[in-house]
Every structure is written in C-alpha cells, then in structure tokens.
Design a protein around this motif. Structure first.
Motif, short mmCIF file in Angstrom:
data_model
loop_
_atom_site.label_atom_id
_atom_site.label_comp_id
_atom_site.label_asym_id
_atom_site.label_seq_id
_atom_site.Cartn_x
_atom_site.Cartn_y
_atom_site.Cartn_z
N TRP A 53 0.81 -1.20 0.00
CA TRP A 53 0.00 0.00 0.00
C TRP A 53 0.85 1.27 0.00
O TRP A 53 0.47 2.28 -0.58
CB TRP A 53 -1.00 -0.01 1.16
N THR A 54 2.03 1.22 0.59
CA THR A 54 2.94 2.36 0.55
C THR A 54 3.38 2.62 -0.88
O THR A 54 3.36 3.76 -1.36
CB THR A 54 4.15 2.12 1.47
N SER A 66 -5.42 3.65 -1.48
CA SER A 66 -4.07 3.59 -0.91
C SER A 66 -3.83 4.68 0.14
O SER A 66 -3.14 4.44 1.13
CB SER A 66 -3.01 3.66 -2.01
N VAL A 70 -2.44 3.88 3.91
CA VAL A 70 -1.15 4.43 4.36
C VAL A 70 -1.33 5.34 5.57
O VAL A 70 -0.57 5.27 6.54
CB VAL A 70 -0.44 5.16 3.21
N GLU A 71 -2.34 6.20 5.52
CA GLU A 71 -2.49 7.22 6.57
C GLU A 71 -3.16 6.70 7.85
O GLU A 71 -3.02 7.32 8.89
CB GLU A 71 -3.25 8.42 6.02
N TRP A 86 7.94 0.29 9.83
CA TRP A 86 6.96 0.98 9.01
C TRP A 86 6.46 2.25 9.70
O TRP A 86 6.27 2.29 10.91
CB TRP A 86 5.77 0.06 8.73
#
Length: 177
Positions: A53-54, A66, A70-71, A86
């Motif tokens: 996803w990063t 995504s 990520v957030e 991560w």
C-alpha cells in the motif's frame, strides 16, 4: 475467502482471488473503511500489506484506497518483531485478548482487521471480533488454509447482511451472539 472456506492455498497461494473488483464492491469497501482509524494486522500479512500500500500510494497516480491504507494507524501483532520498520505503525507483543481489549477501550472510531489467516482465526477463536465480513470469491480450491482453523468450539452468529456484487463476490456480514 473461497466458497469452501479457505483464505489461501496450502502454500499461501492467493492466485484464486478475484482482484478485478466491480464498482459496487469498491464502493462497499470504501463505506466500511471510511470510519476506520486503526488497521490490525498479523506480522506475516503486514510484511506484504504495508509495503504494497505504501508503493501504491507513492505511484504517480496512486491506487484507489491507498491513501486510507497508508495514513490510517496500524497495529501489527507479533511475537518476534521488537521494533516497527513501518511509518504510522506500532507493535503489539502481549497476550492477544488483553491487547485487543485495551485497543477497544481507547478513544477513536472503528478498527478493521485484515489478517493474516492465523491471526484472524485466533481473534475469532477468542471471540474478539464484533462484526465479521466474509468476502466469498466464486471459487473452490479443495485444500488450503481455513479461516476458522483455530476455532475449537461452536460459535453462533447472527446474519446482519448479505450482498452480491457485480464481479461475483458475495459478502456475508455476521455478528457474534
């Protein structure tokens, strides 16, 4: 998962999974993930999930969803990792029920679990999941890793919703009684 209850093939294969999602399924997943402010993962899945996803987010044209992946804060459950490599991720190394119940007591919105299989099965076994969304792919593989592999006793569920999507996937939503 497959119609016959597997979440991967015997060697972790996922080649049976329908990744060509229809617009109505994408909308459904967006609706259930929007209120989420924490993603729970087992270590094995996290090692692929977080980098995937990063990378998807860092593309010139980021993949749909995504940014949310990520957030959103992530909690990785592991007995072997001692630190997280991560961003936006913490580790949980303690006893599973205690860690989950502690997370449930914190301020915030919903949490979602993406797995992996052994982790999700442990959560089901310990009755730590409040709502179960089973994404059934229209395929039978005959053998593999069952989602309920660690469940040792009967658990009764109430069907909250069933929905068929244009791509052939069905989602069954259950609540434990």
């Amino acid at each position: 998962m497959t119609v016959d209850g597997f979440i991967s093939g015997p060697n972790g294969e996922m080649d049976w999974m329908n990744l060509d999602w229809s617009a109505d399924l994408i909308e459904y997943v967006t609706e259930i993930t929007n209120p989420v402010d924490a993603i729970l993962l087992g270590r094995i899945l996290a090692q692929g999930f977080i980098p995937y996803w990063t990378d998807a987010f860092n593309k010139p044209k980021p993949e749909e969803g995504s940014k949310k992946m990520v957030e959103t804060s992530k909690v990785v459950f592991s007995k072997t990792l001692t630190s997280s490599e991560w961003a936006n991720t913490i580790l949980a190394n303690g006893e599973l029920a205690k860690e989950i119940n502690s997370l449930k007591m914190q301020k915030g919105s919903d949490m979602i679990v993406y797995g992996g299989g052994k982790f999700v099965s442990s959560l089901i076994k310990e009755k730590l999941i409040d709502e179960l969304h089973l994404f059934i792919n229209p395929v039978i593989i005959g053998k593999g890793m069952p989602i309920f592999q660690k469940v040792l006793e009967k658990q009764t569920l109430t069907l909250l919703n069933s929905k068929q999507f244009d791509c052939g996937i069905i989602v069954l939503t259950y609540q434990p009684i």
